[in-house]
Design an enzyme around this catalytic site. Structure first.
Site, PDB file in Angstrom:
ATOM      1  CG  ASP A 188      11.879  76.478  38.908  1.00  0.00           C
ATOM      2  OD1 ASP A 188      12.181  75.730  39.841  1.00  0.00           O
ATOM      3  OD2 ASP A 188      12.001  77.717  38.969  1.00  0.00           O
ATOM      4  CE1 TYR A 334      11.980  80.583  44.442  1.00  0.00           C
ATOM      5  CE2 TYR A 334      13.489  81.855  43.077  1.00  0.00           C
ATOM      6  CZ  TYR A 334      12.914  80.644  43.426  1.00  0.00           C
ATOM      7  OH  TYR A 334      13.284  79.505  42.760  1.00  0.00           O
ATOM      8  CG  HIS A 386      13.343  71.088  39.117  1.00  0.00           C
ATOM      9  ND1 HIS A 386      12.042  71.294  39.521  1.00  0.00           N
ATOM     10  CD2 HIS A 386      13.875  72.327  38.945  1.00  0.00           C
ATOM     11  CE1 HIS A 386      11.795  72.592  39.590  1.00  0.00           C
ATOM     12  NE2 HIS A 386      12.896  73.244  39.248  1.00  0.00           N
TER      13      HIS A 386
END
Length: 408
Positions: A188, A334, A386
């Protein structure tokens, strides 16, 4: 939340750290859960529109009445936790040295919606391999930092703490700890930051390992991302010479970019997510809805079906976010990021790649070989998704041992 730090003798500026959550904070959390105002049930019978109401309510019942934060708090405090200031920001990290002095130093980076909780299961096998059926020659000295704005690290108060800055800070951290040679690993955000450590290629770095490889050719990545609201228009414009494996990867990427709304919201409007600081259930629901495979796994866990994650695994992580009030500060990463998550970055250091079948996309070997010209390990696993370290710690541990063996 109360924490204790003090100077550590031997390494200037590195302070031991202890977690002590007042009982009143846990009582307040339970009261907020009880006060949740619920919506009506969803109109569909699956997870296609997000976290089902029954999953959120099962989570809330367990969180309020049965979940025990003190168990993971004790588990964390049993590990060597530290704080050090880098570029004006406090960085928290776990640092476990192996009893094998010739162990290979490694820095492992988590992502969103993860934390240091993700890596707890790999600490023992990596640092003490002989106690887990492996050879002393596979031992690691392990450093697990909390990203800025996450967990027990400081929260940036001005812009500038994007992935490139974090990569530089991690290099500084490893040097500050006295490591003259090390490797790096991540998934990630950790995968992107690890790629950037590889791109910066400090002389101390021997190589990297990723379980979410940045391999997508930039032209294909740009084409697919340009069609977020379309219906497979980008797929019809792909180069005609792609292999079947590469076409499948493109389809997976297309699905991800069309359904990864959380990333778009955090990347453009993180300050709108104030509810994540006010409502535990808002925070939990937002964090659960990362990708389709992970959500299905989590729904099964709260429906009483065994899988790769337990209810406590999931709530240990969410509770850490709640107690540190990092729902919004974590989202800001982000907005800081200006890079594509999954495109090739030009990394030239030795690289190991592990591909888990339920990851956002399965990086084709052909793309991995182009993205990482010094590819020293590539393996496709038969299970896992993930959150590899969290869900399949044994498999990821074996991958790290095998992947970095050529660099020892």
């Amino acid at each position: 939340m109360a924490v204790k730090t003090e100077e550590r003798v031997g390494i200037a500026g590195v302070r031991p750290f202890t977690i002590e959550v007042p009982e009143a904070e846990l009582e307040a959390l339970r009261a907020r859960i009880r006060a949740t105002r619920w919506p009506e049930r969803q109109t569909v019978g699956d997870q296609s529109q997000g976290v089902p109401l029954e999953t959120s309510q099962a989570l809330a019942r367990y969180w309020e009445k049965e979940y025990d934060w003190r168990k993971v708090e004790a588990r964390l405090n049993a590990l060597p936790n530290f704080i050090t200031e880098i570029d004006g920001l406090d960085i928290h990290f776990i640092h476990v040295r192996s009893k094998h002095e010739d162990a290979l130093p490694i820095i492992v980076t988590h992502g969103w919606p993860g934390s240091i909780i993700e890596q707890l299961k790999i600490i023992g096998p990596l640092t003490d391999p002989t106690a887990h059926g492996a050879s002393a020659s596979d031992a690691f000295h392990l450093v697990i930092p909390s990203l800025p704005g996450y967990g027990f690290s400081g929260k940036p108060t001005t812009p500038g703490w994007g992935p490139e800055h974090i990569a530089r800070a991690w290099i500084e951290l490893m040097k500050r700890l006295g490591y003259t040679r090390f490797v790096a690993q991540g998934g990630d955000w950790g995968a992107l930051i690890t790629d950037l450590i590889g791109l910066q290629a400090p002389p101390e770095l021997l190589g990297i390992h990723t379980n979410m490889a940045g391999t997508v050719p930039p032209d294909i990545d740009a084409l697919i991302q340009s069609d977020i609201t379309g219906i497979n228009k980008a797929l019809s414009k792909l180069p005609s010479n792609l292999s079947e494996e590469e076409k499948r990867a493109c389809g997976q990427l297309d699905f991800f970019w069309k359904h990864g709304a959380y990333a778009l919201v955090m990347g453009t409007r993180p300050e709108t997510l104030t509810g994540l600081a006010d409502s535990p259930i808002a925070l939990a629901s937002f964090m659960l809805d990362h990708d389709a495979a992970s959500l299905e796994l989590i729904c099964r866990a709260f429906a009483g079906q065994p899988g790769g994650l337990t209810r406590d695994d999931i709530l240990d992580n969410i509770t850490l976010y709640w107690l540190t009030n990092t729902g919004v500060s974590a989202a800001r990463l982000y907005a800081e990021n200006k890079l594509s998550f999954l495109s090739a970055k030009g990394v030239s250091v030795p690289t190991a790649v592990s591909v888990f079948p339920n990851e956002l996309y399965q990086a084709p070997r052909s793309w991995a070989e182009r993205a990482y010209p010094k590819l020293i390990h590539y393996n496709r696993l038969d299970r896992g998704g993930h959150f590899a370290a969290w869900e399949q710690p044994q498999l990821l541990t074996e991958e790290l041992r095998a992947g970095f063996r050529p660099l020892r």
